[in-house]
Design a protein around this motif. Structure first.
Motif, short mmCIF file in Angstrom:
data_model
loop_
_atom_site.label_atom_id
_atom_site.label_comp_id
_atom_site.label_asym_id
_atom_site.label_seq_id
_atom_site.Cartn_x
_atom_site.Cartn_y
_atom_site.Cartn_z
N GLY A 1 -17.94 49.81 32.12
CA GLY A 1 -18.33 50.39 30.75
C GLY A 1 -17.19 51.31 30.58
N MET A 2 -16.05 51.32 31.21
CA MET A 2 -14.91 52.29 30.90
C MET A 2 -13.68 51.78 30.46
SD MET A 2 -15.25 54.42 34.39
CE MET A 2 -16.99 54.98 34.97
N PRO A 3 -13.78 51.69 28.96
CA PRO A 3 -12.31 50.91 28.58
C PRO A 3 -11.20 51.65 28.76
CG PRO A 3 -13.71 51.88 26.68
CD PRO A 3 -14.59 52.24 28.03
N TYR A 4 -11.17 53.14 29.06
CA TYR A 4 -9.96 53.81 29.07
C TYR A 4 -9.57 53.30 30.18
CZ TYR A 4 -6.33 57.19 28.71
OH TYR A 4 -5.04 57.98 28.52
N LEU A 5 -10.47 53.19 31.50
CA LEU A 5 -10.16 53.00 32.89
C LEU A 5 -9.28 51.50 32.75
CD1 LEU A 5 -10.10 53.11 35.90
CD2 LEU A 5 -12.36 52.14 35.78
N LYS A 6 -9.68 50.78 32.12
CA LYS A 6 -9.07 49.31 31.96
C LYS A 6 -7.86 49.41 31.18
CE LYS A 6 -11.81 45.89 31.39
NZ LYS A 6 -11.73 45.09 32.41
N ALA A 7 -7.85 50.15 30.31
CA ALA A 7 -6.62 50.56 29.59
C ALA A 7 -5.50 51.11 30.64
CB ALA A 7 -6.52 51.27 28.40
N ARG B 1 -2.26 52.33 24.31
CA ARG B 1 -1.78 51.11 23.63
C ARG B 1 -2.77 49.77 23.75
NH1 ARG B 1 3.32 50.52 24.41
NH2 ARG B 1 3.57 52.09 26.01
N PHE B 2 -3.50 49.85 24.71
CA PHE B 2 -4.44 48.86 25.09
C PHE B 2 -6.05 49.13 24.04
CE2 PHE B 2 -1.22 48.29 28.38
CZ PHE B 2 -1.07 46.70 28.16
N LEU B 3 -5.94 50.52 23.74
CA LEU B 3 -7.29 50.59 23.07
C LEU B 3 -6.98 50.02 21.40
CD1 LEU B 3 -8.13 53.97 24.42
CD2 LEU B 3 -8.91 52.01 25.11
N PRO B 4 -8.22 50.03 20.77
CA PRO B 4 -8.02 49.56 19.46
C PRO B 4 -7.11 50.11 18.55
CG PRO B 4 -10.56 49.55 20.03
CD PRO B 4 -9.79 50.37 21.29
N GLY B 5 -6.53 49.61 17.92
CA GLY B 5 -5.25 50.20 17.09
C GLY B 5 -3.93 50.45 17.76
N GLY B 6 -3.89 50.10 19.16
CA GLY B 6 -2.67 50.10 19.78
C GLY B 6 -1.95 48.80 19.69
N ASP B 7 -0.74 49.00 20.17
CA ASP B 7 0.25 47.74 20.00
C ASP B 7 -0.05 46.70 20.95
OD1 ASP B 7 1.63 49.61 21.95
OD2 ASP B 7 3.20 48.30 22.27
N GLY B 8 -0.88 47.04 22.05
CA GLY B 8 -1.47 46.11 23.13
C GLY B 8 -2.69 45.86 23.03
N GLY C 1 -6.14 43.83 22.38
CA GLY C 1 -6.26 42.28 22.63
C GLY C 1 -5.51 41.46 23.44
N VAL C 2 -4.49 42.20 24.06
CA VAL C 2 -3.85 41.45 24.96
C VAL C 2 -4.53 40.87 26.13
CG1 VAL C 2 -1.91 41.52 26.71
CG2 VAL C 2 -1.49 42.45 24.38
N ASP C 3 -4.27 39.68 26.40
CA ASP C 3 -5.06 38.84 27.34
C ASP C 3 -4.16 38.67 28.50
OD1 ASP C 3 -6.70 37.76 29.04
OD2 ASP C 3 -6.71 35.85 27.73
N ILE D 1 1.55 35.19 25.31
CA ILE D 1 1.95 35.87 26.35
C ILE D 1 2.98 37.25 26.26
CG2 ILE D 1 3.12 35.33 28.69
CD1 ILE D 1 2.30 32.36 28.34
N ARG D 2 2.24 38.32 26.49
CA ARG D 2 3.37 39.31 26.09
C ARG D 2 3.22 40.11 27.64
NH1 ARG D 2 1.03 42.92 21.62
NH2 ARG D 2 2.98 44.02 22.18
N MET D 3 2.49 39.71 28.35
CA MET D 3 2.69 40.44 29.91
C MET D 3 1.91 39.47 30.68
SD MET D 3 -0.08 43.64 29.85
CE MET D 3 -0.14 43.76 31.44
N MET D 4 2.50 39.02 32.03
CA MET D 4 1.68 38.17 32.86
C MET D 4 1.99 38.49 34.40
SD MET D 4 4.60 35.13 32.32
CE MET D 4 4.16 34.32 33.75
#
Length: 237
Positions: free
Chosen positions: A78-84, A145-152, A154-156, A163-166
């Motif tokens: 439940g830590m979105p910033y940690l995942k980011a 950048r990986f939080l809502p509104g960032g350029d990343g 929804g990147v999977d 594919i923007r990073m792999m």
């Protein structure tokens, strides 16, 4: 492709040693390398480290855990910033700058270039994550950048959408340890940030120069000094 006789023969001792070494390195060196890069970036970016620390303590308070309680695996989910933070570390510092090479099954054209049948194809993983055409300020460590509104947003990393990073590869040959690696990285980063405040030592700052080995490691490894010395870590609390 090997012939029937080649594919059915027993492995030699040298081949077994080589395969076991690859399995151990692929499963441990990659994770430890990624962890070291992430902690180095957190040390150089105290604002990010402090924001992550507050997310960790807030998550524990919401679950009713005290400040002296260890971070649990369930809490990290439940830590979105940690995942980011972990994703940003893997974007900027993928442990392997190349994934396993592929071979073209037939002549094909990609981006105006002819890839002849049988040619080996390598994917430049680090260059993808640092491409300024795809990422804003690509050489800066910006987990937001990986939080809502960032350029990343929804990147999977599995490449199921684009594919923007792999860092783990994509497709049928994607790293089988992706789930375990992400779990370990999120848990270990949360534990280290919860327990210690990571700081640079004046005159011995963190150096982000890269050095290619089995993985791409820090040329000057991250080093933690004892607390009684002028230290790179401080106990929190």
């Amino acid at each position: 492709m090997p012939g029937e006789a080649e594919s059915s023969r027993a492995l030699t001792d040298d081949e077994m040693v080589s395969l076991c070494s690859e399995f151990l390195n692929a499963g441990t060196d990659t994770t430890s390398t990624a962890l070291e890069w992430i902690m180095a970036e957190l040390t150089k970016n105290p604002r990010v480290q402090e924001k992550l620390y507050h997310e960790i303590t807030k998550a524990q308070q919401q679950r009713g855990d005290g400040d002296d309680e260890e971070v649990s695996e369930e809490e990290t989910h439940g830590m979105p910033y940690l995942k980011a933070v972990v994703l940003e570390g893997l974007r900027k510092h993928p442990p392997g700058h190349f994934v396993l090479p592929h071979r073209a099954a037939e002549d094909m054209e990609v981006g105006g270039y002819l890839i002849p049948k049988g040619a080996s194809v390598n994917f430049m993983v680090a260059e993808m994550g640092r491409d300024e055409r795809e990422w804003e300020r690509p050489m800066e460590f910006v987990p937001e950048r990986f939080l809502p509104g960032g350029d990343g947003e929804g990147v999977d990393v599995t490449g199921s959408r684009e594919i923007r990073m792999m860092p783990f590869g994509v497709g049928r040959r994607i790293c089988a340890g992706l789930g375990v690696a992400m779990l370990h990285l999120e848990y270990l980063v949360a534990k280290l940030v919860k327990e210690f405040e990571w700081q640079e030592v004046a005159g011995d700052e963190v150096d982000l120069t890269e050095k290619p080995e089995f993985t791409v490691v820090m040329a000057k490894p991250l080093r933690v000094q004892e607390e009684e010395e002028e230290h790179t870590e401080e106990g929190r609390g």
